[in-house]
Each structure stands twice: as structure tokens, then as C-alpha cells.
Scaffold this motif. Structure first.
Motif, PDB file in Angstrom:
ATOM      1  N   TYR A 181      40.171  34.655  39.707  1.00  0.00           N
ATOM      2  CA  TYR A 181      40.787  35.468  40.761  1.00  0.00           C
ATOM      3  C   TYR A 181      39.864  36.599  41.189  1.00  0.00           C
ATOM      4  CZ  TYR A 181      43.381  39.472  42.522  1.00  0.00           C
ATOM      5  OH  TYR A 181      43.761  40.573  43.237  1.00  0.00           O
ATOM      6  N   VAL A 182      39.313  37.334  40.223  1.00  0.00           N
ATOM      7  CA  VAL A 182      38.413  38.444  40.544  1.00  0.00           C
ATOM      8  C   VAL A 182      37.204  37.939  41.323  1.00  0.00           C
ATOM      9  CG1 VAL A 182      36.898  40.221  39.575  1.00  0.00           C
ATOM     10  CG2 VAL A 182      39.162  39.833  38.575  1.00  0.00           C
ATOM     11  N   GLU A 183      36.664  36.800  40.906  1.00  0.00           N
ATOM     12  CA  GLU A 183      35.509  36.252  41.610  1.00  0.00           C
ATOM     13  C   GLU A 183      35.868  35.879  43.046  1.00  0.00           C
ATOM     14  OE1 GLU A 183      31.648  33.834  40.345  1.00  0.00           O
ATOM     15  OE2 GLU A 183      33.538  33.000  39.582  1.00  0.00           O
ATOM     16  N   SER A 184      37.062  35.356  43.257  1.00  0.00           N
ATOM     17  CA  SER A 184      37.476  34.992  44.611  1.00  0.00           C
ATOM     18  C   SER A 184      37.639  36.229  45.493  1.00  0.00           C
ATOM     19  CB  SER A 184      38.785  34.195  44.571  1.00  0.00           C
ATOM     20  OG  SER A 184      39.890  35.024  44.206  1.00  0.00           O
ATOM     21  N   VAL A 185      38.119  37.323  44.927  1.00  0.00           N
ATOM     22  CA  VAL A 185      38.246  38.576  45.669  1.00  0.00           C
ATOM     23  C   VAL A 185      36.868  39.078  46.108  1.00  0.00           C
ATOM     24  CG1 VAL A 185      38.861  41.022  45.464  1.00  0.00           C
ATOM     25  CG2 VAL A 185      40.420  39.274  44.596  1.00  0.00           C
ATOM     26  N   MET A 186      35.904  39.011  45.199  1.00  0.00           N
ATOM     27  CA  MET A 186      34.548  39.449  45.531  1.00  0.00           C
ATOM     28  C   MET A 186      33.902  38.534  46.560  1.00  0.00           C
ATOM     29  SD  MET A 186      33.257  40.564  41.705  1.00  0.00           S
ATOM     30  CE  MET A 186      31.789  41.447  42.241  1.00  0.00           C
ATOM     31  N   ASP A 187      34.078  37.244  46.389  1.00  0.00           N
ATOM     32  CA  ASP A 187      33.472  36.287  47.322  1.00  0.00           C
ATOM     33  C   ASP A 187      34.033  36.451  48.737  1.00  0.00           C
ATOM     34  OD1 ASP A 187      31.951  35.250  45.294  1.00  0.00           O
ATOM     35  OD2 ASP A 187      33.218  33.484  44.959  1.00  0.00           O
ATOM     36  N   ARG A 188      35.320  36.780  48.828  1.00  0.00           N
ATOM     37  CA  ARG A 188      35.960  36.905  50.139  1.00  0.00           C
ATOM     38  C   ARG A 188      35.220  37.907  51.022  1.00  0.00           C
ATOM     39  NH1 ARG A 188      40.942  40.135  49.642  1.00  0.00           N
ATOM     40  NH2 ARG A 188      41.578  38.469  48.243  1.00  0.00           N
ATOM     41  N   GLU A 189      34.809  39.030  50.455  1.00  0.00           N
ATOM     42  CA  GLU A 189      34.132  40.072  51.239  1.00  0.00           C
ATOM     43  C   GLU A 189      32.641  40.158  50.935  1.00  0.00           C
ATOM     44  OE1 GLU A 189      35.405  41.509  53.666  1.00  0.00           O
ATOM     45  OE2 GLU A 189      37.556  41.118  53.371  1.00  0.00           O
ATOM     46  N   ARG A 190      32.112  39.108  50.309  1.00  0.00           N
ATOM     47  CA  ARG A 190      30.678  39.012  49.987  1.00  0.00           C
ATOM     48  C   ARG A 190      30.200  40.210  49.170  1.00  0.00           C
ATOM     49  NH1 ARG A 190      26.539  37.736  54.365  1.00  0.00           N
ATOM     50  NH2 ARG A 190      25.360  37.394  52.445  1.00  0.00           N
ATOM     51  N   ALA A 223      42.252  44.667  41.711  1.00  0.00           N
ATOM     52  CA  ALA A 223      40.965  44.220  42.239  1.00  0.00           C
ATOM     53  C   ALA A 223      40.927  44.164  43.762  1.00  0.00           C
ATOM     54  CB  ALA A 223      40.612  42.855  41.658  1.00  0.00           C
ATOM     55  N   GLU A 224      42.069  43.980  44.408  1.00  0.00           N
ATOM     56  CA  GLU A 224      42.100  43.872  45.866  1.00  0.00           C
ATOM     57  C   GLU A 224      41.592  45.144  46.552  1.00  0.00           C
ATOM     58  OE1 GLU A 224      42.645  41.200  47.444  1.00  0.00           O
ATOM     59  OE2 GLU A 224      43.710  39.913  46.023  1.00  0.00           O
ATOM     60  N   VAL A 225      41.657  46.278  45.870  1.00  0.00           N
ATOM     61  CA  VAL A 225      41.151  47.526  46.456  1.00  0.00           C
ATOM     62  C   VAL A 225      39.653  47.401  46.724  1.00  0.00           C
ATOM     63  CG1 VAL A 225      40.854  50.007  46.098  1.00  0.00           C
ATOM     64  CG2 VAL A 225      42.959  48.879  45.342  1.00  0.00           C
ATOM     65  N   MET A 226      38.942  46.719  45.835  1.00  0.00           N
ATOM     66  CA  MET A 226      37.512  46.505  46.000  1.00  0.00           C
ATOM     67  C   MET A 226      37.229  45.762  47.304  1.00  0.00           C
ATOM     68  SD  MET A 226      34.862  44.850  43.153  1.00  0.00           S
ATOM     69  CE  MET A 226      36.225  43.879  42.518  1.00  0.00           C
TER      70      MET A 226
END
Length: 404
Positions: free
Chosen positions: A91-100, A353-356
Motif C-alpha cells: 500500500y505504501v509503495e502504491s501511494v508513493m508510485d501514484r505521485e512519483r 501515508a496519503e498525506v505524503m
């Protein structure tokens, strides 16, 4: 609008993401704020203030668009909780990947105090995408020296040097100073003899009380004599840390901003006090690099002035990248007055994590609008704007923290 989408993002300052929802995160905040305010009865008032904040409403709108759900905090929480339950690391990786977001620097202040505890702290996060910093505030108080079985100030300086070098060798990317939660940022030039007198007095006299701070409670001496000795001891030790950090190549990250938390007053967070640090001959000679976290808001103009004057001082936009209008104001002032290689993105993302991702989304859009104005109205070339975008979004933080 100027296109910033081609560049990856490095987040210069986050707190560790955890398997916890937004409601639980902000409830914890409200409880802590009430404790800092000195009244548990204020918890509900703080909770209401946090949940009704404009930045929270904006983030919910962002997440509603991402996940295709209604922009209510309960509905968002439910959806994200299901994603975390299916696999937190993924999940965390997907959040980071979404916004590069290619990399993030984690502040471990709330996670560990003992370096021996660091090794397993980031195990549940995607490997290779996180670095970490360590909080030094504990070292500024006599109780830490006692815990290290230190007999005098000279020995304490040697122990601090050993600890800092060990942290560097363990992979630490920076040392964080959060003392603005309880005192001002300036330094007096205290010699070893005066520091030794202070240390001996502090060993014999207990603090009058402990006050809530970040990341832990700190000692407070009520009498004028006790306060004077405590400040002298802190200033001496802090100056030694700053100098040693420069010698071994570790940057110093300093919290400078007032908002939200009731202990963060404009007086304690006045960046002008830092001239006593940045113009100290020993610190300058050591070549110590400093990162002013959170842009110093609301005194970000003073921070921009400092950036323009001092080669080894940098700033990030963390926390206020969650406030798009403030972010644009801050970035415009910084980019107009300071060399662009001194400015970097940060989110100050909390456990959620979504705040990131939300902060990264704001940064791309705000920087794109600002660079459009610089290119069309204020004389910057397209090539220069691209250089600025690449540097501010990720390049500057990568160099500052030696991220490969």
C-alpha cells in the motif's frame, strides 16, 4: 501551466507511515495537543479544530478523486484501511508510485531514542526508498549525560562525538533539532569551564518539573539560577554537536515554524535567532550544513533572507506543502530571493501515508503555476525553469542527503 510531471520527487521530511487511519491519527494529535495545552478537557476542542481544518477538507477531495469515493473522512478511512489490510508495505509503495515519490527521508523522533533500536524500525516499508534522520534533543539535557555514565563535560563531548559517528556509520542522513518546541533557537558562546560549572550544578539539583514537548518531555528548572545553568549547558553541548556534525558530514535539520501545535510559538521559532548559529566562527569553520524545516512559516521571508546570505543553509516546504496557497507564497518568495539549489520539497507526512502523496500533488501543481509566471512574466528561460523543477522536486534533496 509549466509541466512538472516528468520529474520524480524526493520527500525531504516525513514521519514514519503506519497502519493507522486518518481518524485515529488526528485523534492522537488532539490528545497530544490537549496535553501540551495543559488541559485534557481541551481534547474535544482540538479534535474539532483539526478535523474541520481547510487542509483536511482539501485532502479529502484529493483522495475522493483518487479512489472514486465520497469525500468524507469516514468513507476515505474505510477505503484506505481495506487497502492497508491487504498488504501495508504494498500500500505504501502504491501511494508513493501514484505521485512519483522515488524516495523519502524519515524522521525517527517518535520511533526511537536508542540507536540500537533503529535497525528494525523501517522493516515494514518498501526497501530502498527510505532514509532516516535522528533527533538530538535528548543529548542536550543532563539526564542523557548521566545515562551515558559521563563524569564531566570534556568526557561528554567525546561521548557525543562517538555517538554521532556511530549514527553516521549506521546510515543516518541528518540530525534533527526540535528544541523550538520548548525554547528559542539562538546560541550563547559558552566555554567548557562555564559548561562544567553548569553540569555540576544540574547533577546536584533536580528539575522543578517536566514539560510536554516533542518527541518527549523535557526538564524545566524554575529558579533563575537553575534556568541559567540549564541554558548554558544546552548551548555548549549544542554547539559541540553542530561542529562535530560538520566535521563528519552530517547535516542539521532544525524545526522552524509555528502552527497547529500549541507549544510552537512564534517567539521560540524566530529564525532571526539562528544568526548566532550561522555566524559562529567554529560552526562556519566546520562547514556544517543546515536545513530549515517547514520554511520557517510564518517568518518565511526572514528565512529567504537567510538563504540568500549563507552558503550552507537550505530550506524545505514540509508541512506547508499541505496548504497550497501558503505553499505558493513560500515558494515564490524563496525562488525569487534564494538560489534554487537551496530549496527542496517535504511533506511532514504523519502516520497516514496519503498525506505524503497529497503534499507531492500540491507541490507539482504549485511549482508548475509559479514557474509559468517566472517564464512568461519574470524573465526566466524555459531551460532554467526545467532545471529549477528538477532540482526542487528531487535533485536538491538527493544531493543534500547523499541519496543515490
Amino acid at each position: 501551466m509549466f509541466d512538472t510531471g516528468r520529474y520524480g520527487i524526493v520527500d525531504a521530511h516525513i514521519h514514519k507511515p503506519k497502519n493507522i487511519g486518518l481518524v485515529d491519527t488526528y485523534n492522537l494529535w488532539a490528545k497530544g495537543f490537549a496535553a501540551s495545552h495543559g488541559s485534557d478537557g481541551m481534547e474535544m476542542a482540538y479534535r474539532r479544530q483539526i478535523f474541520e481544518a481547510p487542509r483536511v477538507k482539501s485532502m479529502l477531495s484529493y483522495l475522493a478523486g483518487v479512489y472514486g469515493v465520497e469525500p468524507s473522512i469516514d468513507r476515505i478511512d474505510e477505503h484506505v484501511s481495506n487497502l492497508m489490510a491487504a498488504g501495508f508495505t504494498e500500500y505504501v509503495e502504491s501511494v508513493m508510485d501514484r505521485e512519483r515519490i522515488t524516495h523519502a527521508v524519515v524522521d525517527l523522533s517518535l520511533e526511537v531514542s536508542d540507536p540500537d533500536q533503529i535497525a528494525d524500525t523501517l522493516d515494514d516499508l518498501p526497501r530502498g526508498r527510505f532514509s532516516w534522520t535522528y533527533n538530538i534533543v535528548d543529548m542536550l539535557h543532563p539526564e542523557w549525560a548521566v545515562s551515558m555514565d559521563v563524569g564531566d563535560v570534556g568526557e561528554l563531548v567525546d561521548v557525543i562525538s562517538i555517538v554521532l559517528r556511530r549514527l553516521r556509520d549506521m546510515g543516518c542522513r541528518g540530525l534533527k533539532n526540535t528544541m523550538a518546541y520548548y525554547r528559542r533557537l539562538g546560541l550563547s558562546n559558552i566555554d567548557e569551564e562555564r559548561a562544567e560549572i553548569a553540569y555540576k550544578w544540574l547533577l546536584k539539583n533536580a528539575p522543578g518539573k517536566y514539560v510536554s514537548s516533542f518527541p518527549r518531555k523535557v526538564q524545566e528548572y524554575i529558579s533563575q539560577e537553575g534556568h541559567s545553568h540549564h541554558m548554558a549547558f544546552q548551548d555548549f553541548i549544542l554547539r559541540q554537536i553542530y561542529i562535530e556534525a560538520g566535521k563528519i558530514g552530517l547535516p542539521i535539520l532544525i524545526h522552524v515554524a509555528s502552527a497547529l501545535h500549541p507549544a510552537l510559538t512564534p517567539i521560540n521559532n524566530d529564525p532571526r535567532d539562528l544568526y548566532t548559529v550561522f555566524q559562529d566562527a567554529g560552526i562556519v569553520s566546520a562547514g556544517t550544513r543546515f536545513l530549515i524545516l517547514h520554511g520557517g512559516y510564518p517568518l518565511h521571508r526572514e528565512v529567504a533572507t537567510i538563504l540568500s546570505q549563507n552558503p550552507n543553509i537550505y530550506a524545505d516546504t514540509s508541512f506547508f506543502s499541505q496548504y497550497p496557497a501558503i505553499l505558493e507564497e513560500m515558494l515564490t518568495v524563496f525562488l525569487q530571493l534564494a538560489p534554487y539549489h537551496k530549496i527542496m520539497h517535504g511533506s511532514d507526512s504523519n502516520f497516514f501515508a496519503e498525506v505524503m502523496a497529497y503534499a507531492a500533488y500540491n507541490m507539482r501543481n504549485s511549482l508548475g503555476r509559479i514557474l509559468s509566471r517566472f517564464e512568461h512574466d519574470w524573465g526566466w528561460s524555459s531551460r532554467h525553469c526545467n532545471n529549477v523543477a528538477e532540482a526542487v522536486l528531487g535533485g536538491n534533496a538527493s544531493k543534500f542527503f547523499s541519496i543515490q
